[in-house]
Design an enzyme around this catalytic site. Structure first.
Site, PDB file in Angstrom:
ATOM      1  N   PRO A 353      25.333  94.134  46.403  1.00 10.75           N
ATOM      2  CA  PRO A 353      24.702  93.534  47.585  1.00 10.75           C
ATOM      3  C   PRO A 353      25.341  92.224  48.000  1.00 10.75           C
ATOM      4  CG  PRO A 353      23.026  94.433  46.162  1.00 10.75           C
ATOM      5  CD  PRO A 353      24.333  94.582  45.422  1.00 10.75           C
ATOM      6  N   CYS A 354      25.612  92.131  49.320  1.00 13.87           N
ATOM      7  CA  CYS A 354      26.349  90.984  49.837  1.00 13.87           C
ATOM      8  C   CYS A 354      25.461  89.984  50.565  1.00 13.87           C
ATOM      9  CB  CYS A 354      27.441  91.465  50.797  1.00 13.87           C
ATOM     10  SG  CYS A 354      26.798  92.307  52.271  1.00 13.87           S
ATOM     11  N   GLN A 355      24.214  90.364  50.890  1.00 11.31           N
ATOM     12  CA  GLN A 355      23.373  89.494  51.710  1.00 11.31           C
ATOM     13  C   GLN A 355      23.209  88.088  51.134  1.00 11.31           C
ATOM     14  OE1 GLN A 355      22.641  92.538  50.775  1.00 11.31           O
ATOM     15  NE2 GLN A 355      21.963  93.801  52.488  1.00 11.31           N
ATOM     16  N   PHE A 357      25.276  86.247  49.765  1.00 11.40           N
ATOM     17  CA  PHE A 357      26.505  85.472  49.848  1.00 11.40           C
ATOM     18  C   PHE A 357      27.080  85.422  51.264  1.00 11.40           C
ATOM     19  CE2 PHE A 357      26.394  88.046  45.892  1.00 11.40           C
ATOM     20  CZ  PHE A 357      26.013  87.039  45.020  1.00 11.40           C
ATOM     21  N   SER A 358      26.480  86.150  52.198  1.00  5.43           N
ATOM     22  CA  SER A 358      27.039  86.253  53.546  1.00  5.43           C
ATOM     23  C   SER A 358      26.858  84.952  54.315  1.00  5.43           C
ATOM     24  CB  SER A 358      26.366  87.402  54.308  1.00  5.43           C
ATOM     25  OG  SER A 358      26.805  87.426  55.641  1.00  5.43           O
TER      26      SER A 358
END
Length: 636
Positions: A353-355, A357-358
């Site tokens: 999951p990237c949310q 760090f976005s």
């Protein structure tokens, strides 16, 4: 004789009832715990972890010892008699054997927590479930804010009547593992049991929390060890290898956080075979199944650098007889070792999951609400338990620059390309280094690189890729320049991707924004939307994201000029979104990838799935270089 007052009589009765209840709860607790199936998941090969596989977590005591209450529970497990009782007086044991039938419960998956995100189950009497939420609120659990609702990962029935299995959040599990005295006292008083490392049982680990839960094709039998939720293929009509290579894949891989299958599409193009996939989102699972379903797995030959010839022969016999592997549709926290193929695999892939760090979000990083910021630890758990020779992970570039990292553009670099604004040089920050250390402590050599997809597709899309190999393999370094297509194979400009016969296209008509949306768009861009919010048809698209189909977003870009030059400036044609077909092509997905609405006629699900995906041609390029290294290692 002095008579007892009503008040004293009430106190004595309550004490008698309490004493009787405590005895009943003790018997029930023995039945609950003694029937658990206990097995330790050990790494497939020993490895020196240096700073420990839990590197990156703030909870140092979690990896060192169980809390006092958990220790008491373990003592109960080790000292319980075959009948399930706990050091009771002899007469009580005889009375129990004579007057009460033995309570048998199906085994609860019990995985002593060594690595990964903290998980666990609390077994409670039914009346104590709501008070348990209040106790969590009052227990000062690290990571839970005052306004954050108290939620469980799941509540499952138990065969002991009157009890439930409460799968607590990662914050609560970590707090119990660290010895939260308030919660321990609550469990002690109500007769509850905390079991660290326990994960949801097969057949009960599908989607949660929304009406879309029914989308999960949950055909798993609670008593079975193997999921039957879906079949997984090893081939796609977009693959560019021949039929003999389909029957004899060059390598095998597992796809965690699979999304809609971007890793799989890219790696199957170079001869890989997917032997397991896992995804939690029910809509993404439906899109994944729609593309890959009903295709047979075969892993007759593999580059597997750890397998000897006899192992390969056994693997061939098992896998070549029409067996199928499965899309495990559940929270990654509930994926267990038994889900993985016993013969192993060559590459572990994951777009974790990237949310958190976005740069488009709040960038809470490792402290993100829930457990998203810590899910890289589930990759740590998988690496330690499965020991794949190689891994390939992906995330947003914001992960690199968080907490002290930075970038700068080297426009004079020899690697600068005409359609890319130079080459950016990156320095990793503290968050990135913590995650890298966690992967290295698993016994892997780790390399990383930020790759821009503009060399592969018509989109400027930077992502960071991690490539790892077991240290004992002495794998050569990645030659990152090898991942790119030849210079003469430039991707098409955006004009070439747009619908050519737009006037007759139903999807184009449905993508046009309304008059009200156009007026609002003009307000957002101060009357200059025609220039500020347009897609440049002679160039490539900006980074496409999951929330693309939101007209009020200041970052959304619209088609304001069609392929033949027709303008869409409001009279008579208004601007439009990219169609799902155009979006798919810009993301590098194959022509046979279905982009019709997967659920309830909502096309937004397609934009979301594609916007969260990896670019398959990038994965293909990195995979080719990894395959070269795998062959070199095998030759050694």
């Amino acid at each position: 004789m002095k008579l007892l007052s009503n008040k004293d009589r009430g106190i004595i009765i309550r004490k008698m009832r309490s004493s009787h209840l405590c005895y009943i709860v003790t018997l029930a607790k023995a039945s609950l715990v003694s029937s658990l199936s206990i097995h330790t998941i050990a790494p497939k090969r020993p490895v020196s972890t240096g700073g420990g596989a839990m590197a990156g977590t703030e909870r140092s005591s979690f990896s060192s010892s169980l809390p006092p209450f958990s220790s008491r529970m373990m003592s109960m497990l080790s000292s319980s008699s075959p009948s399930g009782s706990i050091d009771q007086p002899q007469q009580h044991q005889q009375q129990q054997q004579q007057s009460q039938p033995q309570i048998l419960t199906p085994p609860l998956p019990y995985h002593p927590q060594k690595y990964g995100t903290p998980v666990g189950v609390v077994i409670l009497p039914n009346p104590s479930i709501q008070p348990f939420k209040t106790a969590i609120r009052n227990a000062s659990v690290p990571g839970l804010t005052e306004d954050q609702p108290i939620a469980f990962r799941g509540v499952d029935p138990h065969t002991v009547e009157g009890f439930k299995q409460i799968h607590v959040s990662t914050e609560v599990a970590a707090s119990l593992m660290d010895g939260n005295a308030y919660l321990e006292e609550f469990l002690k008083e109500c007769g509850g049991v905390f079991i660290p490392g326990a994960r949801r049982k097969k057949g009960r680990r599908g989607g949660r929390g929304s009406g879309r839960q029914s989308l999960h094709r949950d055909n798993e039998d609670e008593g079975d060890d193997i999921s039957t939720s879906s079949s997984i293929s090893t081939s796609s009509s977009s693959a560019d290898f021949n039929e003999s290579e389909r029957a004899s894949p060059l390598f095998t891989f597992v796809e965690l956080f699979a999304g809609i299958g971007g890793f799989r599409i890219g790696l199957e193009r170079i001869g890989g075979a997917c032997v397991l996939a896992s995804e939690h989102d029910p809509i993404a699972c439906r899109i994944y199944r729609r593309h890959f379903d009903n295709k047979q797995v075969s892993t007759s030959t593999s580059v597997n650098v750890n397998a000897n010839e006899s192992d390969k022969g056994n693997s061939n016999q098992e896998m070549g007889n029409g067996n199928r592997h499965h899309l495990v549709e559940c929270d990654m926290l509930d994926v267990v070792s038994d889900d993985f193929p016993p013969e192993g695999f060559d590459i572990l892939t994951a777009g974790f999951p990237c949310q958190p760090f976005s740069s488009r979000g709040e960038q809470k990083g490792l402290n993100d609400d829930g457990h998203r910021g810590q899910l890289y630890q589930e990759l740590v758990r998988t690496l330690m338990e499965q020991r794949p020779p190689f891994f390939l992970f992906e995330n947003v570039v914001g992960l690199v620059t968080m907490e002290g990292g930075h970038r700068h553009a080297d426009r004079d670099s020899e690697f600068a390309k005409p359609r890319i604004d130079g080459k950016h040089t990156f320095k990793s920050g503290k968050v990135m280094e913590r995650i890298l250390d966690a992967f290295r402590d698993c016994g892997y050599k780790v390399e990383w690189r930020v790759v821009n997809s503009g060399r592969f597709v018509s989109q400027y899309r930077e992502r960071v890729y991690f490539v790892g190999s077991l240290t004992e393999l002495n794998c050569p370094d990645m030659e990152w320049d090898n991942i790119y297509p030849p210079e003469e194979e430039k991707p098409p400009i955006l004009r070439d991707v747009l619908e050519q016969d737009f006037a007759q296209s139903k999807s184009v008509a449905e993508s046009e924004i309304t008059l009200q949306q156009w007026e609002k768009l003009q307000l957002i861009h101060h009357g200059e939307a025609a220039t500020r919010a347009r897609l440049k048809v002679e160039d490539y698209a900006p980074t496409l994201i999951s929330s693309y189909r939101i007209p009020a977003s200041p970052t959304t870009r619209f088609v304001m000029e069609e392929a033949d030059g027709t303008l869409r400036h409001g009279d008579p044609l208004r601007p439009r979104f990219l169609t799902t077909r155009e979006f798919r092509d810009i993301m590098g997905f194959p022509d046979d990838f279905d982009v019709s609405a997967p659920y309830n006629n909502e096309l937004g699900h397609i934009y979301q799935g594609l916007g969260n995906a990896v670019v398959p041609p990038v994965i293909e390029g990195i995979g080719r270089e990894m395959l070269r290294l795998m062959k070199l290692v095998k030759q050694q």
